[in-house]
Design a protein around this motif. Sequence first.
Motif, PDB file in Angstrom:
ATOM      1  N   LEU A 191       0.825  -1.208   0.000  1.00  0.00           N
ATOM      2  CA  LEU A 191       0.000   0.000   0.000  1.00  0.00           C
ATOM      3  C   LEU A 191       0.858   1.257   0.000  1.00  0.00           C
ATOM      4  O   LEU A 191       0.567   2.224  -0.720  1.00  0.00           O
ATOM      5  CB  LEU A 191      -0.946  -0.004   1.203  1.00  0.00           C
ATOM      6  CG  LEU A 191      -2.115  -0.988   1.143  1.00  0.00           C
ATOM      7  CD1 LEU A 191      -2.847  -1.032   2.483  1.00  0.00           C
ATOM      8  CD2 LEU A 191      -3.078  -0.623   0.017  1.00  0.00           C
ATOM      9  N   ASP A 207      -1.009   4.531  -1.610  1.00  0.00           N
ATOM     10  CA  ASP A 207      -2.392   4.479  -1.121  1.00  0.00           C
ATOM     11  C   ASP A 207      -2.363   4.787   0.372  1.00  0.00           C
ATOM     12  O   ASP A 207      -2.599   3.909   1.214  1.00  0.00           O
ATOM     13  CB  ASP A 207      -2.982   3.093  -1.391  1.00  0.00           C
ATOM     14  CG  ASP A 207      -4.482   3.041  -1.198  1.00  0.00           C
ATOM     15  OD1 ASP A 207      -5.040   3.990  -0.602  1.00  0.00           O
ATOM     16  OD2 ASP A 207      -5.107   2.055  -1.621  1.00  0.00           O
ATOM     17  N   ARG A 211      -5.453   3.907   3.071  1.00  0.00           N
ATOM     18  CA  ARG A 211      -5.561   2.502   3.467  1.00  0.00           C
ATOM     19  C   ARG A 211      -4.322   2.048   4.236  1.00  0.00           C
ATOM     20  O   ARG A 211      -4.421   1.259   5.182  1.00  0.00           O
ATOM     21  CB  ARG A 211      -5.777   1.622   2.237  1.00  0.00           C
ATOM     22  CG  ARG A 211      -7.123   1.841   1.546  1.00  0.00           C
ATOM     23  CD  ARG A 211      -7.239   0.985   0.299  1.00  0.00           C
ATOM     24  NE  ARG A 211      -7.265  -0.431   0.632  1.00  0.00           N
ATOM     25  CZ  ARG A 211      -6.921  -1.408  -0.204  1.00  0.00           C
ATOM     26  NH1 ARG A 211      -6.468  -1.100  -1.418  1.00  0.00           N
ATOM     27  NH2 ARG A 211      -7.003  -2.668   0.160  1.00  0.00           N
ATOM     28  N   ALA A 242      -4.602   3.215   7.902  1.00  0.00           N
ATOM     29  CA  ALA A 242      -5.578   2.438   8.664  1.00  0.00           C
ATOM     30  C   ALA A 242      -5.007   1.079   9.060  1.00  0.00           C
ATOM     31  O   ALA A 242      -5.114   0.652  10.222  1.00  0.00           O
ATOM     32  CB  ALA A 242      -6.855   2.262   7.851  1.00  0.00           C
ATOM     33  N   LEU A 243      -4.387   0.405   8.106  1.00  0.00           N
ATOM     34  CA  LEU A 243      -3.786  -0.890   8.395  1.00  0.00           C
ATOM     35  C   LEU A 243      -2.576  -0.735   9.303  1.00  0.00           C
ATOM     36  O   LEU A 243      -2.363  -1.538  10.225  1.00  0.00           O
ATOM     37  CB  LEU A 243      -3.395  -1.576   7.091  1.00  0.00           C
ATOM     38  CG  LEU A 243      -2.774  -2.979   7.215  1.00  0.00           C
ATOM     39  CD1 LEU A 243      -3.682  -3.926   7.972  1.00  0.00           C
ATOM     40  CD2 LEU A 243      -2.449  -3.532   5.820  1.00  0.00           C
ATOM     41  N   VAL A 262     -10.265  -4.360   9.440  1.00  0.00           N
ATOM     42  CA  VAL A 262      -9.608  -3.393   8.555  1.00  0.00           C
ATOM     43  C   VAL A 262     -10.086  -3.606   7.130  1.00  0.00           C
ATOM     44  O   VAL A 262     -10.025  -4.730   6.617  1.00  0.00           O
ATOM     45  CB  VAL A 262      -8.077  -3.529   8.626  1.00  0.00           C
ATOM     46  CG1 VAL A 262      -7.413  -2.549   7.665  1.00  0.00           C
ATOM     47  CG2 VAL A 262      -7.603  -3.293  10.051  1.00  0.00           C
ATOM     48  N   PRO A 263     -10.583  -2.573   6.431  1.00  0.00           N
ATOM     49  CA  PRO A 263     -11.024  -2.737   5.035  1.00  0.00           C
ATOM     50  C   PRO A 263      -9.870  -3.210   4.152  1.00  0.00           C
ATOM     51  O   PRO A 263      -8.743  -2.730   4.281  1.00  0.00           O
ATOM     52  CB  PRO A 263     -11.477  -1.331   4.644  1.00  0.00           C
ATOM     53  CG  PRO A 263     -11.760  -0.629   5.932  1.00  0.00           C
ATOM     54  CD  PRO A 263     -10.800  -1.194   6.917  1.00  0.00           C
ATOM     55  N   ARG A 264     -10.163  -4.147   3.274  1.00  0.00           N
ATOM     56  CA  ARG A 264      -9.138  -4.655   2.353  1.00  0.00           C
ATOM     57  C   ARG A 264      -9.317  -4.043   0.967  1.00  0.00           C
ATOM     58  O   ARG A 264     -10.405  -3.681   0.570  1.00  0.00           O
ATOM     59  CB  ARG A 264      -9.215  -6.178   2.254  1.00  0.00           C
ATOM     60  CG  ARG A 264      -8.828  -6.869   3.585  1.00  0.00           C
ATOM     61  CD  ARG A 264      -7.358  -6.621   3.897  1.00  0.00           C
ATOM     62  NE  ARG A 264      -6.899  -7.461   4.992  1.00  0.00           N
ATOM     63  CZ  ARG A 264      -6.845  -7.053   6.255  1.00  0.00           C
ATOM     64  NH1 ARG A 264      -7.245  -5.861   6.575  1.00  0.00           N
ATOM     65  NH2 ARG A 264      -6.382  -7.860   7.180  1.00  0.00           N
TER      66      ARG A 264
END
Length: 292
Positions: free
Chosen positions: A218, A223, A226, A229-230, A290-292
Amino acid sequence: MTFTGLYVPMITPFDASGSVALDALASLAHQAMDAGAAGLVALGTTGEPTTLSETEQREVLDVLTSVSRERRARLLVGANSIEALRALDKRPDVTAALCLVPPFLRPGGAGVLAHFTHLTQARPVPLVAYHVPYRTGQQLSADDLRRLADLTGIVGIKHAVGGIDTDTIDFLADIRPGFAVLGGEDQFISPLLALGAHGGILASAHVATADFVQLIELWHDDDPARARALGHKLAALSAALFAEPNPAVIKSVLHAQGRIPTPAVRLPLLPAGAEATRAALQRLDDLVSVPR
């Protein structure tokens, strides 16, 4: 050859008799590769190498060499002396040696450079310097790090300074082409990647390999939303995994997952407490949100 991506510094699992569980080690190594790791590290500090006999060290290295060859993965090996480096000459599958900045003596930046210059004279493989000043007692300035990077035969650095300091920021602003900065401070890998690191050597990745692979990708793919967040989730996981001396909690979690036969460590380390294990397992569960 620039080292990028995730490298997992392998633990040494033990069975109920106290012997090295070689089959479990091979399984862990294959699992790391299945999850997208770029390579493995053998006989790093996470593997408790000073507690292993010469025979055990050789067996561990044989297993990880075999996996690396089969998976066409890069293999780094902990080696801190001329003798240890020369021993790698008989192992053509080894990609690089991970060499610690001289500990305890605090020889200064010039002494560190002279030491690594000496090591490169006998190297059968390229060297990756391991800079971890809170363990070695030796700080290096940004200029010291750049001079180290300019040495022939030094292809990268495992950078683990306990945070993000001004020398780290300065150093990452001006990295020579072909030289790799691999984060070695698990909790700070996300900001280090944001500043330009190429990847990481991360013990926490035993239990969340794919997530750390994704984090690196990422940041490299630009990005940041994201990645942040991760990165926050993984920093919390790493903090829990390092709540007690490494690799005690990591081994306890792997045992709870049924991936190694016991959570045993060897003295002077002690097994992780139940509460530390529960906290780490909870942080691992949190990753699913966590959104992937």
